[in-house]
Design an enzyme around this catalytic site. Structure first.
Site, PDB file in Angstrom:
ATOM      1  N   SER A 125      10.747  -3.506   7.812  1.00 61.69           N
ATOM      2  CA  SER A 125      12.121  -3.030   7.719  1.00 61.69           C
ATOM      3  C   SER A 125      13.015  -3.792   8.686  1.00 61.69           C
ATOM      4  CB  SER A 125      12.135  -1.541   8.080  1.00 61.69           C
ATOM      5  OG  SER A 125      13.439  -1.109   8.291  1.00 61.69           O
ATOM      6  N   TYR A 150       9.608   5.845  14.053  1.00 60.90           N
ATOM      7  CA  TYR A 150       9.459   5.185  12.747  1.00 60.90           C
ATOM      8  C   TYR A 150       9.585   3.666  12.925  1.00 60.90           C
ATOM      9  CZ  TYR A 150      10.736   3.159   8.266  1.00 60.90           C
ATOM     10  OH  TYR A 150      10.789   2.340   7.170  1.00 60.90           O
ATOM     11  N   LYS A 154       6.780   0.260  12.448  1.00 61.55           N
ATOM     12  CA  LYS A 154       6.930  -0.997  11.700  1.00 61.55           C
ATOM     13  C   LYS A 154       6.666  -2.188  12.627  1.00 61.55           C
ATOM     14  CE  LYS A 154       7.733   0.842   7.756  1.00 61.55           C
ATOM     15  NZ  LYS A 154       6.680   0.842   6.755  1.00 61.55           N
TER      16      LYS A 154
HETATM   17  N1  LIG Z   1      13.696   3.019   1.335  1.00 67.21           N
HETATM   18  C1  LIG Z   1      14.117   2.373   2.396  1.00 67.21           C
HETATM   19  O1  LIG Z   1      15.305   2.464   2.757  1.00 67.21           O
HETATM   20  C2  LIG Z   1      13.182   1.472   3.187  1.00 67.21           C
HETATM   21  C3  LIG Z   1      13.738   0.502   4.055  1.00 67.21           C
HETATM   22  C4  LIG Z   1      12.862  -0.303   4.784  1.00 67.21           C
HETATM   23  C5  LIG Z   1      11.489  -0.144   4.662  1.00 67.21           C
HETATM   24  N2  LIG Z   1      10.986   0.809   3.828  1.00 67.21           N
HETATM   25  C6  LIG Z   1       9.528   0.972   3.731  1.00 67.21           C
HETATM   26  O2  LIG Z   1       9.137   0.721   2.387  1.00 67.21           O
HETATM   27  C7  LIG Z   1       8.011   1.525   2.053  1.00 67.21           C
HETATM   28  C8  LIG Z   1       8.303   2.294   0.785  1.00 67.21           C
HETATM   29  O3  LIG Z   1       9.493   3.048   0.965  1.00 67.21           O
HETATM   30  P1  LIG Z   1      10.063   3.994  -0.185  1.00 67.21           P
HETATM   31  O4  LIG Z   1      11.515   4.120   0.049  1.00 67.21           O
HETATM   32  O5  LIG Z   1       9.563   3.561  -1.494  1.00 67.21           O
HETATM   33  O6  LIG Z   1       9.376   5.367   0.272  1.00 67.21           O
HETATM   34  P2  LIG Z   1       8.808   6.556  -0.629  1.00 67.21           P
HETATM   35  O7  LIG Z   1       8.622   7.714   0.290  1.00 67.21           O
HETATM   36  O8  LIG Z   1       9.634   6.729  -1.846  1.00 67.21           O
HETATM   37  O9  LIG Z   1       7.379   5.981  -1.073  1.00 67.21           O
HETATM   38  C9  LIG Z   1       6.237   6.064  -0.247  1.00 67.21           C
HETATM   39  C10 LIG Z   1       5.111   6.592  -1.106  1.00 67.21           C
HETATM   40  O10 LIG Z   1       3.916   6.635  -0.307  1.00 67.21           O
HETATM   41  C11 LIG Z   1       3.251   7.873  -0.518  1.00 67.21           C
HETATM   42  N3  LIG Z   1       2.496   8.148   0.717  1.00 67.21           N
HETATM   43  C12 LIG Z   1       2.994   8.385   1.954  1.00 67.21           C
HETATM   44  N4  LIG Z   1       1.989   8.606   2.820  1.00 67.21           N
HETATM   45  C13 LIG Z   1       0.831   8.481   2.123  1.00 67.21           C
HETATM   46  C14 LIG Z   1      -0.539   8.609   2.469  1.00 67.21           C
HETATM   47  N5  LIG Z   1      -0.932   8.918   3.700  1.00 67.21           N
HETATM   48  N6  LIG Z   1      -1.457   8.428   1.493  1.00 67.21           N
HETATM   49  C15 LIG Z   1      -1.096   8.132   0.222  1.00 67.21           C
HETATM   50  N7  LIG Z   1       0.195   8.015  -0.154  1.00 67.21           N
HETATM   51  C16 LIG Z   1       1.147   8.183   0.785  1.00 67.21           C
HETATM   52  C17 LIG Z   1       4.346   8.881  -0.833  1.00 67.21           C
HETATM   53  O11 LIG Z   1       3.889   9.963  -1.601  1.00 67.21           O
HETATM   54  C18 LIG Z   1       5.348   8.017  -1.599  1.00 67.21           C
HETATM   55  O12 LIG Z   1       5.100   8.064  -2.990  1.00 67.21           O
HETATM   56  C19 LIG Z   1       7.728   2.399   3.273  1.00 67.21           C
HETATM   57  O13 LIG Z   1       6.719   1.772   4.024  1.00 67.21           O
HETATM   58  C20 LIG Z   1       9.047   2.377   4.017  1.00 67.21           C
HETATM   59  O14 LIG Z   1       8.857   2.585   5.400  1.00 67.21           O
HETATM   60  C21 LIG Z   1      11.811   1.610   3.082  1.00 67.21           C
END
Ligand SMILES: NC(=O)c1ccc[n+]([C@@H]2O[C@H](COP(=O)([O-])OP(=O)(O)OC[C@H]3O[C@@H](n4cnc5c(N)ncnc54)[C@H](O)[C@@H]3O)[C@@H](O)[C@H]2O)c1
Length: 340
Positions: A125, A150, A154
């Site tokens: 991120s 958080y 990362k």
């Molecule tokens: N959305 C954003 O703004 C953003 C920005 C930067 C980085 N990210 C990173 O991108 C990645 C995906 O983000 P997203 O927005 O799709 O999030 P999201 O919460 O929609 O998707 C994450 C998925 O992982 C699953 N999950 C979480 N913990 C788990 C575990 N222990 N075992 C199995 N499944 C698990 C959840 O059920 C979910 O479906 C994450 O690592 C997040 O930190 C997101």
């Protein structure tokens, strides 16, 4: 080729699964549904006319992770999305974040390093940069002390992966530092599905416009920006999904042992919160109820990506516009309301 996508039913994961299936990859998803729903699997199948294999378990369970890899020792690449991602929650419950975002990563890595093909794409991120000294932010910008647990997960996650690359022959990895992913699939069969109160601007905005919430709070209009609101780099999730396939193919095509690279994924353009409100009103012809409230702790003033490295090295850049993304997010919200 066989690809494991952890968190593949989440927001970014589900759009990436569609991109992978459309390129004929054999996709296996692990997700514990902690922040997603089984209906996403149906959406993916409807869009692609293909059914990815789905495993519902928690990556914090090391025995289950080991058992999965024992059965699937022919995996060619892993894209690791699964994580907890709410900044505020991480301040209140840091151990949950360290356990979910770090332990699960370590269990995965212990197994990936035993595979014949050790290829990993990691969801990082722009939060790793904190308040950057220079804009746009390049990958060379210093990593500052994280603003939240958080953000720290990362930073630590990237370090763990980089150390692993140094220690194991044939292990190759890319960390992708996303800026602000928004939007959804044009079919409205998948999109952003926040559980509870949305932590991000766009779902809060669409829920307000559809009447599910009274008003949107804009956190601070006294920042040193042209209109006083914070500036971010909003990237369409479909462009982001595409970048994962490109990054994966770079790993497959690379002969270099111990390859570890990081890339910014953004548009290169910053938009203020007020500009987003204006653009949203224009695209959707909806009037948005909003109020200005105090600043939110941990928000940086401005963050937008220098996109040169992704362009030069990956040959990837965004194709879709902010308006495309806002329209997709709005259409998705309408669809959710219709199904309600
Ligand atoms: N959305 C954003 O703004 C953003 C920005 C930067 C980085 N990210 C990173 O991108 C990645 C995906 O983000 P997203 O927005 O799709 O999030 P999201 O919460 O929609 O998707 C994450 C998925 O992982 C699953 N999950 C979480 N913990 C788990 C575990 N222990 N075992 C199995 N499944 C698990 C959840 O059920 C979910 O479906 C994450 O690592 C997040 O930190 C997101």
């Amino acid at each position: 080729m066989k690809i494991l996508v952890t968190g593949g039913l989440g927001f970014i994961g589900s759009h990436t699964v569609v991109a992978l299936l459309e390129k004929d990859y054999d996709v296996h998803i692990i997700d514990n549904l902690s922040n997603s729903s089984l209906s996403v699997l149906e959406g993916i199948a409807k869009i692609t006319q293909k059914a990815p294999s789905f495993y519902n378990f928690d990556l914090r369970n090391e025995e289950k992770v080991d058992a999965f890899f024992k059965e699937h020792d022919d995996i060619d690449g892993v894209i690791h999305f699964a994580a907890s991602k709410a900044v505020g929650e991480s301040v209140e419950n840091p151990l949950l974040y360290y356990e979910n975002n770090i332990n699960a990563l370590v269990y995965l890595l212990k197994n990936i390093t035993k595979l014949n093909h050790k290829n990993l794409i990691f969801s990082s991120s722009c939060t790793v940069y904190g308040e950057a000294d220079q804009l746009p932010i390049t990958e060379e910008a210093p990593i500052k002390k994280a603003e939240s647990p958080y953000g720290n997960t990362k930073q630590i996650g990237e370090e763990i992966i980089s150390d692993t690359c140094r220690a194991y022959d044939n292990f190759k990895a890319i960390s992708l530092r996303y800026f602000n992913p928004i939007g959804g699939h044009s079919s409205t069969l998948i999109g952003e599905l926040p559980i509870g109160t949305p932590q991000n601007l766009i779902p809060y905005m669409t829920q307000t416009a559809i009447g599910q919430r009274d008003e949107l709070s804009i956190f601070g209009d006294d920042y040193p920006t042209a209109d006083g609101t914070c500036i971010r780099d909003y990237i369409h999730v479909m462009d982001l999904a595409e970048a994962h396939v490109v990054a994966l193919e770079r790993l497959f095509g690379s002969e270099k042992d111990g390859l570890y690279e990081v890339f910014n994924l953004g548009t290169g353009k910053g938009s203020s919160v007020k500009e987003i409100v204006d653009a949203f009103e224009k695209v959707t012809r909806q009037k948005l109820n909003y109020k200005i409230v105090g600043r939110r702790q941990g928000d940086v003033v401005a963050a937008y990506a220098d996109t040169e490295k992704a362009k030069d090295v990956l040959g990837w850049q965004t194709k879709l516009t902010l308006e495309d993304a806002l329209e997709a997010a709005w259409n998705w919200q309408i669809k959710l309301k219709e199904e309600d």
